[in-house]
Structure formats: structure tokens, C-alpha cells
Write an enzyme that holds these catalytic residues in place. Structure first.
Site, PDB file in Angstrom:
ATOM      1  N   ASP A  52      59.772  47.311  47.822  1.00  0.00           N
ATOM      2  CA  ASP A  52      59.931  46.766  46.592  1.00  0.00           C
ATOM      3  C   ASP A  52      60.147  48.003  45.424  1.00  0.00           C
ATOM      4  OD1 ASP A  52      59.825  44.115  47.399  1.00  0.00           O
ATOM      5  OD2 ASP A  52      57.758  43.883  46.732  1.00  0.00           O
ATOM      6  N   TYR A 111      51.419  51.037  56.567  1.00  0.00           N
ATOM      7  CA  TYR A 111      51.331  51.129  54.935  1.00  0.00           C
ATOM      8  C   TYR A 111      50.146  51.800  54.438  1.00  0.00           C
ATOM      9  CZ  TYR A 111      55.582  48.404  54.031  1.00  0.00           C
ATOM     10  OH  TYR A 111      56.766  47.777  54.034  1.00  0.00           O
TER      11      TYR A 111
END
EC number: 5.4.99.12
Length: 240
Positions: A52, A111
Site C-alpha cells: 500500500d 513483513y
């Protein structure tokens, strides 16, 4: 004639409106495609995942077809990096089979979310200022995420996922100098899932939420759904 390659890339997400191609805004894919076209590569890019707006990557992977006149991959890497802005770097290029798919061939993604103990204008683009106080509690909470769960309550609306079930193989908190690093490895992640998880963990550390609240949300109840800011999040590993 052409052949398929994979590229491992890193980028500063604060310079882009996410990875995916969009009209009228600068994205990672738009920037890459423009540079690729300048050297005679016109293939569509497939990424391991769509980050994003504001999210960084140290190990994003893309796959694409390239013409045979670029058989010297080392030279191609040098040429592309010379043309790319400083916010993107190609770390590696390697040939893959025709059945390789940057997204669907992934076995594990990683992540990490970086928190800075010190407030600094030099840390702000890549971390969130926060210092943990209840380490044992946070480590207990992290273990509750490990396993296979329906993460529907840890998902931002939107996205094209057909299922909200994901498996997290490992979740941990590490201390490195002036930073805390929250790391998650899984078979995949939903939109904003890691940012929503981190937001929940910070509320547990502050005493506003409990482990029981976390267990309830993992079962689908909505107790807290405010994601932390994107600038501390990195796509840090993609394994095939």
C-alpha cells in the site's frame, strides 16, 4: 524471442502511492514499467504482493518476460539501476521457468514493522516512535497469532482475496539498538493485516486491551481495528 526472469527489488514506499499501477499518481509499478520500456522491455509486471501507499520493501519480487538480447542479466541490472530513481533499487535478477509466478509461487512471505524508541526526524520516514513497556505480555500476544486463523477482523476493506484464512508461521519481537522490530512470517497476508495487528499489540502494551480481547478478535469479533501508520512497515522476505 523472450524468456522469463525474476527481480528482487527494494524501494522507499514514502515516495510512491503504493506498488500497483495507477493513473495520474506515481507508483512503484509505473516507475519500473517506464524504465523497462526505455531499454526495450514491454512485458507486464507481476509482483509477489501489492504494498500500500507508504509501505516499504527490502525484498519485493517481480516476474516478467524480457527479450533475448538482454541475456546478460548483470549488465541489465546495472543499466536499469542507472536509470531508476534513488527510491528504487534492483538487488538481483535471475532466470526462472515459464511456470514461475511471482505471486502464486510464493511459499512464505515476511513483513517487519519498525518502532523507534527515540523521536527523531531521521527515523520518522521509516519507523513509528514507540517504546514497549510490557515485553512479556507482548510476546504472549504474538504467540496467539501463530497458526491458521480467519483474519477477517484484521483486514482492511477492499482487496481481491477469496479467503480471509491465513497461516502465520512465526511472530516475534526483537530489540536492535534504538529500535523494536516486530516480524511476521506467513503464507500470505490480507490488506493492512500487519498494520492492524501491530495497532492491536500497542493497545495491549498500553493496557487498553487484553489477551482475551485478542483471542475474541481472532475469532471474528471486532474489538479494535485501527491500523498503525504505514511508514514503519517493510516487505522483508519472499521465499519460493
Amino acid at each position: 524471442m523472450s524468456f522469463k526472469v525474476a527481480m528482487r527489488i527494494a524501494y522507499n514506499g514514502s515516495a510512491f502511492f503504493g506498488f500497483q499501477s495507477q493513473n495520474d499518481v506515481q507508483t512503484v509499478a509505473n516507475t519500473l514499467e517506464s524504465v523497462f520500456k526505455s531499454v526495450g522491455i514491454f512485458s507486464k509486471i507481476v509482483a509477489s504482493g501489492r504494498t500500500d501507499k507508504g509501505v516499504h520493501a527490502s525484498a519485493q519480487v517481480i516476474s516478467l518476460e524480457i527479450p533475448h538480447f538482454w541475456s546478460n542479466l548483470k549488465e541489465l541490472k546495472v543499466r536499469l539501476n542507472a536509470k531508476l530513481a534513488s527510491n528504487i533499487r534492483i538487488k538481483r535478477i535471475w532466470q526462472v521457468g515459464d511456470d514461475f509466478h511471482a505471486r502464486f509461487s510464493v511459499k512464505r512471505r515476511g513483513y517487519c514493522y519498525v518502532l523507534s524508541k527515540r523521536a527523531s526526524p531521521f527515523f520518522m520516514p521509516f519507523s513509528l516512535h514507540y517504546d514497549f513497556q510490557n515485553l512479556d505480555l507482548i510476546k504472549q500476544a504474538l504467540q496467539l497469532f501463530v497458526g491458521t486463523h480467519n483474519f477477517v477482523a484484521f483486514k482492511k476493506q477492499g482487496g481481491d482475496e477469496k479467503s480471509n484464512v491465513r497461516t502465520i508461521f512465526r511472530a516475534e519481537l526483537r530489540e536492535f539498538r534504538d529500535f523494536w522490530i516486530l516480524s511476521f512470517w506467513g503464507n500470505g497476508f490480507l490488506r493492512a493485516q500487519v498494520r492492524l495487528i501491530v495497532g492491536f499489540l500497542l493497545e495491549i502494551d498500553r493496557g487498553n486491551l487484553t489477551l482475551e480481547d485478542l483471542r475474541a478478535q481472532l475469532l471474528g469479533e471486532w474489538r479494535y481495528r485501527i491500523p498503525v501508520v504505514a511508514n514503519g512497515l517493510f516487505l522483508s522476505r519472499v521465499d519460493y
